[in-house]
Design a protein around this motif. Structure first.
Motif, PDB file in Angstrom:
ATOM      1  N   MET A 718       0.855  -1.180   0.000  1.00  0.00           N
ATOM      2  CA  MET A 718       0.000   0.000   0.000  1.00  0.00           C
ATOM      3  C   MET A 718       0.892   1.231   0.000  1.00  0.00           C
ATOM      4  O   MET A 718       2.012   1.203   0.511  1.00  0.00           O
ATOM      5  CB  MET A 718      -0.953   0.016   1.194  1.00  0.00           C
ATOM      6  N   THR A 719       0.405   2.308  -0.600  1.00  0.00           N
ATOM      7  CA  THR A 719       1.168   3.554  -0.646  1.00  0.00           C
ATOM      8  C   THR A 719       0.509   4.605   0.247  1.00  0.00           C
ATOM      9  O   THR A 719      -0.652   4.476   0.630  1.00  0.00           O
ATOM     10  CB  THR A 719       1.266   4.105  -2.076  1.00  0.00           C
ATOM     11  N   PHE A 789       4.372  -1.125   3.477  1.00  0.00           N
ATOM     12  CA  PHE A 789       4.002   0.264   3.212  1.00  0.00           C
ATOM     13  C   PHE A 789       5.115   0.943   2.428  1.00  0.00           C
ATOM     14  O   PHE A 789       6.276   0.969   2.855  1.00  0.00           O
ATOM     15  CB  PHE A 789       3.759   1.023   4.513  1.00  0.00           C
ATOM     16  N   VAL A 790       4.740   1.503   1.252  1.00  0.00           N
ATOM     17  CA  VAL A 790       5.695   2.176   0.373  1.00  0.00           C
ATOM     18  C   VAL A 790       5.324   3.651   0.281  1.00  0.00           C
ATOM     19  O   VAL A 790       4.305   4.000  -0.313  1.00  0.00           O
ATOM     20  CB  VAL A 790       5.696   1.551  -1.033  1.00  0.00           C
ATOM     21  N   PRO A 791       6.108   4.566   0.860  1.00  0.00           N
ATOM     22  CA  PRO A 791       5.788   5.995   0.784  1.00  0.00           C
ATOM     23  C   PRO A 791       5.781   6.501  -0.657  1.00  0.00           C
ATOM     24  O   PRO A 791       6.667   6.169  -1.454  1.00  0.00           O
ATOM     25  CB  PRO A 791       6.901   6.651   1.600  1.00  0.00           C
ATOM     26  N   ALA A 812       6.513   5.558  -6.514  1.00  0.00           N
ATOM     27  CA  ALA A 812       5.890   4.402  -5.860  1.00  0.00           C
ATOM     28  C   ALA A 812       4.723   3.865  -6.674  1.00  0.00           C
ATOM     29  O   ALA A 812       4.412   2.661  -6.625  1.00  0.00           O
ATOM     30  CB  ALA A 812       5.412   4.788  -4.463  1.00  0.00           C
ATOM     31  N   ASN A 813       4.069   4.740  -7.431  1.00  0.00           N
ATOM     32  CA  ASN A 813       2.902   4.308  -8.199  1.00  0.00           C
ATOM     33  C   ASN A 813       3.268   3.497  -9.437  1.00  0.00           C
ATOM     34  O   ASN A 813       2.399   3.164 -10.249  1.00  0.00           O
ATOM     35  CB  ASN A 813       2.042   5.512  -8.560  1.00  0.00           C
ATOM     36  N   THR A 814       4.555   3.157  -9.569  1.00  0.00           N
ATOM     37  CA  THR A 814       4.953   2.137 -10.534  1.00  0.00           C
ATOM     38  C   THR A 814       4.306   0.798 -10.170  1.00  0.00           C
ATOM     39  O   THR A 814       4.046  -0.033 -11.047  1.00  0.00           O
ATOM     40  CB  THR A 814       6.487   1.982 -10.525  1.00  0.00           C
ATOM     41  N   LEU A 815       4.004   0.590  -8.887  1.00  0.00           N
ATOM     42  CA  LEU A 815       3.590  -0.717  -8.381  1.00  0.00           C
ATOM     43  C   LEU A 815       2.107  -1.045  -8.556  1.00  0.00           C
ATOM     44  O   LEU A 815       1.766  -2.181  -8.888  1.00  0.00           O
ATOM     45  CB  LEU A 815       3.980  -0.821  -6.898  1.00  0.00           C
ATOM     46  N   LYS A 831      -4.268   1.400  -2.625  1.00  0.00           N
ATOM     47  CA  LYS A 831      -4.143   0.820  -1.295  1.00  0.00           C
ATOM     48  C   LYS A 831      -4.029  -0.698  -1.283  1.00  0.00           C
ATOM     49  O   LYS A 831      -4.124  -1.300  -0.215  1.00  0.00           O
ATOM     50  CB  LYS A 831      -5.327   1.264  -0.418  1.00  0.00           C
ATOM     51  N   CYS A 832      -3.828  -1.309  -2.433  1.00  0.00           N
ATOM     52  CA  CYS A 832      -3.497  -2.729  -2.430  1.00  0.00           C
ATOM     53  C   CYS A 832      -2.865  -3.125  -3.754  1.00  0.00           C
ATOM     54  O   CYS A 832      -3.417  -2.834  -4.818  1.00  0.00           O
ATOM     55  CB  CYS A 832      -4.715  -3.604  -2.169  1.00  0.00           C
ATOM     56  N   PHE A 833      -1.720  -3.786  -3.682  1.00  0.00           N
ATOM     57  CA  PHE A 833      -1.103  -4.398  -4.849  1.00  0.00           C
ATOM     58  C   PHE A 833      -0.254  -5.567  -4.355  1.00  0.00           C
ATOM     59  O   PHE A 833       0.388  -5.500  -3.307  1.00  0.00           O
ATOM     60  CB  PHE A 833      -0.239  -3.400  -5.631  1.00  0.00           C
ATOM     61  N   ALA A 834      -0.305  -6.669  -5.079  1.00  0.00           N
ATOM     62  CA  ALA A 834       0.507  -7.822  -4.728  1.00  0.00           C
ATOM     63  C   ALA A 834       1.977  -7.472  -4.923  1.00  0.00           C
ATOM     64  O   ALA A 834       2.349  -6.833  -5.907  1.00  0.00           O
ATOM     65  CB  ALA A 834       0.127  -9.013  -5.595  1.00  0.00           C
TER      66      ALA A 834
END
Length: 840
Positions: A718-719, A789-791, A812-815, A831-834
Motif C-alpha cells: 500500500m502507498t 508500506f511504500v511511501p 511508488a505508483n509504478t507498483l 491501497k493494495c497491490f501484490a
C-alpha cells in the motif's frame, strides 16, 4: 482509555508561534513544541519568564530581525488551512507564525510552514516560459529555450485551434490539481466549453472524489458534513464536542496535524474515545484508545459487519430513522440476506469478530459520534460503495445533521464549483468525455479507446501521481502536444512542448480553503513574484486572449467578453464568483480579510455566520439550503425526497447500469489475499450516472477471486504519504523537506523481513507484477505481517536531495495496477497491490 496521551505538539508535529521567530530561509531544527505547552512546562519546572528554555525568542529587540511589516496569508499544503502571519524585513521573509486568535489553529503551524518561503527562495524555480527545441520526450537531456509569455500562449492557442478546426476538439484535455488558486477550474471549464472539448478534468480520481459522490447520493451535497470549531449559528463547538471518533484510513496526526490537535483538545474535555482503523500503526493510531488493523482494501467488509450488528441489535436511532431515512427496511433485509455478520467480516479482514462488535456498539451508543475518512478509503476500487455504507452508519445512528457527528470525508472540494457570469457566446456540441479514471489519459493515448488524445495540459504531476507509472510514461512519450505548468522541472516537464512557470502561494493574492469543512480564508500577497511566473488564473485568461487573436471562426470579441481582462485581478474575479455562486454571496473579500478565522460555505448573506453542521435542523441551515437552489425550500436533506436516501427505485435504476446497486454488495481488490469476491470489467461503455458527461465501463460484482498472483508476490503493498514533512511532490523541492525526509523508508514487519533475509536499514526493492521501486527497509512492528508500506510522492527528478546524497527514486505508483479502479468515481486503487520485498 488513554486520555493521558502527550500533546500532539509535544510529539513533533505542530509548532507554536513562539518558535516561529526563527528565520526560515535557513530553518533551525529546534525542539518542536506548542507555545502553550512550552509555557506550561516552564512554569512546572520553576523557570522564570526570562530563563533560557525551549522556545525562547532570541530575535526580540534585534534591529536587523525586527520586521517592518507582517502579511496575513494561508498555508498551501495540507487541508488544515493554517493562517500564516509572515514577518518581512525589506521585502524578505524573516519568519512565519501561526494565528493565535483562531481557536482551532491555536497559534500553531507544522513543519511545512517553513517550507513555504523555501518554495519562493529556491534556485530550482522555473522563472520564464520555455519551448522544447530538441531531445526525445521524457529524456533528461531534453533542451528548451526561453520564450515570451505571448509566444508561449500563441503556440498553445494555435495547437488547440488547429485540432478544433479539424473536428478534433474532444482530443484536447486538461487536468487541474488541488494546488491551484480557487476558481481556476471554472475558467478552464469555460474555455473548454467554447473550444468544444468535454475533457476538462480534475485530480479527483487520484485524490478523494468517491467520498463526495457518496455524500451527494445519500444526503444531497458532496461535502464534509461538520466543522472544526464553533458553529456560528448555534454558538456550540462542532467536531470538538464528539464523544467518539471513528477514523478509517486517515493518519491525521501527520496529514492534518493542526486540526487533529484541535480534535485532541476537544477529546480531553469530552473524554471522547478514539478508534483508528489502519493496517499500520501511525502517530494517529498511537493516540487512539483502539487501533484496528484489517487487511488492506477490506474496510468495506468491516463497515458492513458493524452496520449488520447495529441493525440486528436495534442499536439504531429509531426516531431519526422513522422520520428522516428512506430505504431502511430494504437495508435491514439486505444485510440479513447476505449475512454480513461480524463473524463473516472477521474471515475477510483478519479482525476478530468481538472487536468488530465492540466497535459497532461504541459507535452506536456514543452521542454524538464522528466518522473521519481519507485516502485510505478513497484509494480503493470499492471506494464509492464503502463510503456509502459509512453514510448509512451515520444516518442510522442519528449522527448526521448533528454537531459533533457526521461523515467527515476529507478533501471534498468546496463548494462544488465557483460560477462565473453566464456565458453569452454560443458553444458547440461536445463529444462525450473520456471515462472518469483510472488515468484514462494513458489508455486513450496508447490504445485510442474510446478515442486518442492529441493535446494535454496539466497543473499536476501525472508522472508521479498516477498508477502504473511505467505505462503513463509510455503514453506521454507518444502524446502529440503537452503543456506543463509548475514551479520546478518535475518529471512531466521533460515530456512537455511548452513549460509555463507558476507562482507559489506567497506570491499571489486570493483565497485558500480548508476543503475538509468548507472553510475559506483570504490570503494577501506576501512577496513579489519570482521571475516571470504567473498565477494559474492569469494563464487561462491570457490563453483566452491568445485564442481571440488567432481564432478565424469565432469573433475575437466573444473570447474577450467571456474572459474580461479585469479578471487578471483576483479581487475582481472573486467578486464575480461570489455574485454568481449559490450560497457564496456572504463571502466577500472585505469580510474574510477582517476575520482571524475562516468562513464556511454555504454563506448566503453578509450577516449569515456560514454553515458548520450541514443538515442541522436550524433556521440558518434552511436559509443556506434555499440559497443553493430555490427548490430546496423547507428541505433538511437535499435529495429528491428531502430525506436520507439509502435506496429508492430511481437510485437503484441509476446505479444498476454500471453493475452496482443502491444496497452495496461486498467485493474487493483481486490482489487482496484470501480469494475474496472481486469484480470484472466489461469492455463496453455506458454513461456514468455520477458523472453523466463521461462514460465508464460497467462491472460484474461477486466474481470469485484467485490467489494465483500471490504465488510469486505473497505480500500486499500500500502507498501513502511519507511523513508530516511532505505533501504531494512539491515539498520534495525544499531543502528542509529533503533534509528531514529524503529517504524512502519501506515499512516491513520484522517477522516478514526476517523471512526475506532483510535487516533494518538494508537497501531493498519492492516488486509487483507492474515493476519495482527501491527504498530503505524500516522494520516496524506496527504493521501487519502480510502488508508492506511504500511511501509515495518521491520522484526521479527531485534533485534538491542531491546535496544530502538522497537517492533519486522511481515513483511508488509504478507498483499499483491502473486496470483496477472504482468505475463510478474513477478512484485509483493505490491501497493494495501484490508484491514481494528483496534485498536490492
Amino acid at each position: 482509555m488513554k486520555h493521558d496521551q502527550p500533546d500532539l505538539s509535544r510529539r513533533g508535529f505542530v509548532r507554536g508561534s513562539v518558535l516561529s521567530g526563527v528565520g526560515l530561509g535557513t530553518p533551525a531544527l529546534l525542539p518542536v513544541v506548542s507555545a502553550h505547552a512550552t509555557e506550561a512546562s516552564a512554569e512546572a519546572e520553576g523557570h522564570s519568564s526570562g530563563a533560557c528554555r525551549p522556545g525562547t525568542d532570541f530575535t526580540e529587540q534585534s534591529a536587523a530581525l525586527t520586521p517592518d511589516r507582517t502579511v496575513a496569508t494561508a498555508c498551501q499544503f495540507c487541508n488544515s488551512n493554517c493562517r500564516l502571519n509572515v514577518d518581512l524585513k525589506a521585502g524578505r521573509v524573516l519568519a512565519v507564525r501561526g494565528e493565535e486568535r483562531d481557536p482551532v489553529q491555536h497559534g500553531q503551524v507544522c513543519v511545512k510552514a517553513e517550507l513555504m518561503p523555501q518554495l519562493v527562495y529556491n534556485p530550482e524555480r522555473l522563472t520564464r516560459p520555455l519551448r522544447r527545441i530538441s531531445g526525445a520526450k521524457g529524456s533528461p537531456h531534453s533542451q528548451f529555450e526561453a520564450v515570451s509569455w505571448e509566444e508561449a500562449l500563441r503556440v498553445i492557442a494555435r495547437k488547440f485551434l488547429a485540432l478544433r478546426d479539424a473536428g478534433q476538439a474532444h482530443t484536447i484535455a486538461n487536468r487541474t490539481t488541488g494546488r491551484m488558486p480557487r476558481g481556476t477550474g471554472s475558467l478552464v471549464a469555460r474555455l473548454f466549453a467554447m473550444l468544444g472539448s468535454p475533457n476538462n478534468t480534475d485530480v479527483g480520481p487520484v485524490c478523494n472524489d468517491a467520498g463526495g459522490n457518496a455524500l451527494a447520493t445519500t444526503f444531497g451535497l458532496g461535502n464534509f458534513t461538520n466543522g472544526y470549531g464553533v458553529d456560528g449559528a448555534t454558538g456550540e463547538d462542532d467536531l470538538g464536542s464528539a464523544r467518539h471518533y471513528l477514523f478509517l484510513g486517515t493518519n491525521q496526526a501527520e496529514t492534518h496535524p493542526v486540526t487533529f490537535d484541535y480534535l485532541l483538545r476537544g477529546r480531553k474535555k469530552t473524554k471522547a474515545t478514539l478508534t483508528v482503523v489502519d493496517p499500520r500503526l501511525t502517530p494517529t493510531g498511537a493516540a487512539a484508545d483502539r487501533w484496528v488493523a484489517p487487511k488492506p482494501h477490506t474496510d468495506f467488509a468491516l463497515l458492513l459487519a458493524m452496520l449488520h450488528h447495529i441493525v440486528a441489535e436495534e442499536l439504531y436511532d429509531k426516531t431519526f430513522v422513522e422520520q428522516w431515512v428512506v430505504g431502511f427496511d430494504e437495508l435491514r433485509a439486505h444485510l440479513a440476506e447476505h449475512r454480513y455478520t461480524p463473524e463473516w467480516a472477521a474471515k475477510v479482514t483478519g479482525v476478530e469478530a468481538a472487536v468488530i462488535t465492540e466497535m459497532a456498539v461504541e459507535y452506536a451508543t456514543a452521542k454524538p459520534a464522528a466518522i473521519f475518512c481519507n485516502a485510505g478509503i478513497s484509494h480503493q476500487l470499492s471506494a464509492f460503495d464503502t463510503y456509502r455504507v459509512t453514510t448509512f452508519l451515520a444516518a442510522l445512528t442519528g449522527n448526521i445533521g448533528r454537531p459533533g457527528g457526521g461523515c467527515n470525508f476529507m478533501h471534498n472540494t468546496w463548494p462544488g464549483d465557483l460560477r462565473l457570469p453566464p456565458l453569452a457566446a454560443p458553444v458547440p456540441d461536445r463529444h462525450q468525455a473520456l471515462p472518469v479514471g483510472p488515468d484514462y489519459f494513458a489508455e486513450s493515448i496508447l490504445t485510442g479507446s474510446p478515442y486518442r488524445l492529441r493535446a494535454v495540459m496539466t497543473q499536476g504531476n501525472p508522472l508521479v501521481s498516477s498508477a502504473n507509472t511505467t505505462r503513463v510514461k509510455k503514453a506521454f512519450e507518444q502524446l502529440d502536444f503537452f503543456v506543463y505548468t509548475g514551479l520546478f522541472m518535475e518529471e512531466p516537464a521533460y515530456y512537455a512542448d511548452i513549460i509555463l512557470p507558476v507562482c507559489s502561494g506567497l506570491e499571489m493574492e486570493g483565497v485558500y480553503m480548508r476543503r475538509d469543512d468548507r472553510a475559506i480564508r483570504w490570503q494577501d500577497q506576501v512577496v513579489d513574484r519570482v521571475g516571470e511566473s504567473r498565477p494559474d488564473w492569469e494563464i487561462w485568461v491570457g490563453l483566452a486572449h491568445a485564442l481571440a487573436e488567432l481564432d478565424t471562426r469565432r469573433p475575437a470579441a466573444e473570447w474577450r467578453a467571456a474572459f474580461p481582462k479585469r479578471w487578471m485581478d483576483y479581487r475582481q474575479l472573486w467578486s464575480d464568483f461570489t455574485a454568481h455562486t449559490p450560497g457564496a454571496a456572504g463571502m466577500t473579500r472585505d469580510r474574510m480579510r477582517r476575520r482571524t478565522e475562516p468562513l464556511r460555505w454555504p454563506c448566503p448573506t453578509e450577516d449569515h455566520p456560514g454553515v458548520s453542521t450541514l443538515y442541522l435542523d436550524h433556521p440558518r441551515w434552511y436559509e443556506a439550503a434555499e440559497s443553493l437552489d430555490p427548490a430546496h425550500r423547507g428541505k433538511r436533506f437535499l435529495t429528491p425526497s428531502g430525506k436520507v436516501e439509502i435506496t429508492t427505485p430511481a437510485l437503484e435504476k441509476k446505479l444498476t447500469v454500471t453493475g452496482h446497486s443502491a444496497l452495496p454488495v461486498f467485493y474487493t481488490h483481486p490482489e487482496v489475499t484470501g480469494r475474496n469476491p472481486t469484480l470484472a470489467y466489461s469492455r463496453k461503455f455506458v454513461t456514468n450516472p455520477l458523472n453523466p458527461q463521461a462514460v465508464t465501463h460497467p462491472v460484474r460484482l461477486g466474481v470469485p477471486g484467485s490467489d494465483s498472483v500471490h504465488r510469486d508476490f505473497p505480500l500486499m503493498g500500500m502507498t501513502g504519504r511519507p511523513s508530516v514533512v511532505h505533501f504531494a511532490e512539491i515539498t520534495h523541492w525544499t531543502r528542509t523537506g529533503k533534509q528531514l525526509n529524503g529517504i524512502r523508508f519501506i515499512q516491513i514487519h520484522p517477522d516478514t523481513a526476517r523471512r526475506a533475509g532483510v535487516s533494518d536499514g538494508d537497501d531493498v526493492r519492492v516488486e509487483s507484477p507492474r515493476g519495482s521501486v527501491t527504498g530503505t527497509a524500516l522494520l516496524w512492528e506496527g504493521i501487519r505481517t502480510d502488508t508492506v508500506f511504500v511511501p509515495n510522492t518521491f520522484g526521479p527528478a527531485q534533485k534538491v536531495g542531491d546535496v544530502f546524497d538522497d537517492p533519486r527514486y522511481a515513483a511508488a505508483n509504478t507498483l499499483p495496477d491502473d486496470g483496477f479502479y472504482d468505475n463510478l468515481s474513477g478512484q485509483q486503487a493505490f491501497k493494495c497491490f501484490a508484491c514481494r520485498v528483496v534485498k536490492a
